[in-house]
Write an enzyme that holds these catalytic residues in place. Structure first.
Site, short mmCIF file in Angstrom:
data_model
loop_
_atom_site.label_atom_id
_atom_site.label_comp_id
_atom_site.label_asym_id
_atom_site.label_seq_id
_atom_site.Cartn_x
_atom_site.Cartn_y
_atom_site.Cartn_z
N GLY A 38 102.13 -35.23 5.65
CA GLY A 38 103.10 -36.24 5.21
C GLY A 38 103.05 -37.56 5.96
N ASN A 88 101.32 -40.28 5.13
CA ASN A 88 101.47 -41.37 4.15
C ASN A 88 102.91 -41.46 3.64
OD1 ASN A 88 98.92 -42.92 3.41
ND2 ASN A 88 98.18 -40.81 3.53
N ARG A 92 100.34 -23.98 -14.98
CA ARG A 92 100.50 -25.27 -14.29
C ARG A 92 101.66 -26.07 -14.88
NH1 ARG A 92 96.41 -27.26 -10.89
NH2 ARG A 92 94.73 -25.77 -10.71
N MET A 140 97.95 -31.78 -3.14
CA MET A 140 96.63 -31.18 -3.40
C MET A 140 96.63 -30.26 -4.63
SD MET A 140 95.23 -32.87 -1.09
CE MET A 140 93.56 -32.35 -0.75
N ARG A 141 97.39 -30.62 -5.67
CA ARG A 141 97.34 -29.91 -6.94
C ARG A 141 96.86 -30.85 -8.03
NH1 ARG A 141 97.14 -24.93 -6.68
NH2 ARG A 141 97.96 -24.63 -8.77
N LEU A 155 97.02 -32.26 -11.68
CA LEU A 155 98.14 -32.36 -12.62
C LEU A 155 97.62 -32.30 -14.05
CD1 LEU A 155 100.02 -35.16 -10.69
CD2 LEU A 155 100.78 -32.78 -10.95
N ASN A 206 98.40 -42.59 -6.71
CA ASN A 206 97.78 -41.64 -5.78
C ASN A 206 97.03 -42.42 -4.71
OD1 ASN A 206 96.78 -39.11 -4.77
ND2 ASN A 206 94.81 -39.56 -5.76
N HIS A 247 93.69 -42.02 -2.26
CA HIS A 247 92.48 -41.20 -2.11
C HIS A 247 91.69 -41.71 -0.91
CE1 HIS A 247 89.21 -38.60 -3.28
NE2 HIS A 247 88.38 -39.62 -3.10
N GLU A 252 95.15 -46.28 5.23
CA GLU A 252 95.96 -45.69 4.16
C GLU A 252 97.42 -46.07 4.36
OE1 GLU A 252 95.34 -41.56 3.19
OE2 GLU A 252 93.32 -41.58 4.01
C1 GAR Z 1 95.36 -38.37 3.15
O1 GAR Z 1 94.20 -38.75 3.84
C2 GAR Z 1 95.19 -38.60 1.66
O2 GAR Z 1 94.43 -39.73 1.36
C3 GAR Z 1 94.48 -37.34 1.26
O3 GAR Z 1 95.09 -36.32 2.00
C4 GAR Z 1 95.57 -36.86 3.23
C5 GAR Z 1 97.02 -36.51 3.36
O4 GAR Z 1 97.51 -36.87 4.62
N1 GAR Z 1 94.57 -37.11 -0.14
C6 GAR Z 1 93.65 -36.48 -0.85
O5 GAR Z 1 92.63 -36.03 -0.37
C7 GAR Z 1 93.96 -36.35 -2.32
N2 GAR Z 1 92.86 -35.79 -3.01
P1 GAR Z 1 99.07 -37.05 4.85
O6 GAR Z 1 99.73 -35.75 4.35
O7 GAR Z 1 99.20 -37.19 6.34
O8 GAR Z 1 99.53 -38.25 4.09
#
Ligand code: GAR
Length: 218
Positions: A14, A16, A68, A93-94, A96, A110, A112, A177
């Site tokens: 969490g 981000n 789903r 990480m699901r 949709l 989102n 990435h 990010e």
């Molecule tokens: C982040 O690096 C995000 O970009 C990535 O997961 C991490 C989550 O970190 N997202 C993906 O890979 C989506 N496919 P966080 O929980 O600390 O924000």
């Protein structure tokens, strides 16, 4: 203009989400974080959100088996109950379904950890190192049914060093990010982002100065 009510969907740490919460608490930010949902009951981010005084729910996808849409309908009910305007996926990480993505068309973002359209999917940092790219980064985009493919709202890049490991590169990208997600959400909440022919057009944006990165001479 009323501030947009945002839900953040997470699966883990969490960080981000925390960056979005922090930004939303600054003066004149056009959105507030009104709800956090995690599909993983043990996600660290849930505790962080609660500590910040934000309603935070676990909706465990495992309870819905292979269905789903049933899982998504449970999320949808909460999003409606909290009168959510925009949804931000932040390490959610699901995958949709087209039903959910269609329901939130133009209002679902989102982040990435790569410069899309390169390195869609998982393990982006290890794959970037293996490919020998010299620049890597992160992308915020609108979500469409095809994975990691929607119109790009914001991107930022970092250099890749020969000494990098997937971990050191991930840490450098993560810092970015935390900067671009609040910025992208702000632009969307202000209504400054339009999608034209599958690409985002941002009202009032100017090209950045000196954005080109070249290798240093030794
Ligand atoms: C982040 O690096 C995000 O970009 C990535 O997961 C991490 C989550 O970190 N997202 C993906 O890979 C989506 N496919 P966080 O929980 O600390 O924000």
């Amino acid at each position: 203009m009323a501030r947009k009510r945002v839900a953040v969907l997470i699966s883990g740490r969490g960080s981000n989400m925390r960056a979005l919460i922090k930004a939303a608490r600054t003066k004149n930010y056009p959105a507030s974080i009104a709800l956090v949902i995690s599909n993983e009951p043990a996600a660290e981010g849930l505790a962080l959100a609660r500590k910040a005084g934000i309603p935070a729910l676990a909706i465990d996808h495992r309870r819905y088996g292979k269905d789903r849409e049933a899982f998504e309908r449970a999320m949808q009910a909460e999003l409606e109950r909290h009168a959510i305007d925009l949804v931000c996926l932040a390490g959610f990480m699901r995958l949709l379904t087209p039903w959910f993505v269609g329901r939130w068309h133009g209002r679902l973002l989102n982040i990435h950890p790569a410069l899309l359209p390169s390195f869609k999917g998982l393990d982006t940092h290890a794959r970037a190192l293996a490919a020998g790219v010299k620049i890597h980064g992160a992308t915020v985009h609108f979500v469409v049914p095809e994975m990691d493919s929607g119109p790009i709202i914001a991107q930022a890049a970092v250099p890749v060093y020969e000494t990098d490991t997937a971990e050191t590169l991930a840490a450098r990208v993560l810092k970015l990010e935390h900067r671009i997600y609040p910025l992208a959400l702000k632009l969307v909440a202000l209504g400054r982002v339009r999608v034209v022919d599958g690409r985002c057009v941002i009202a009032g944006s100017r090209p950045p100065k000196g954005a080109l990165m070249v290798p240093q001479q030794s």
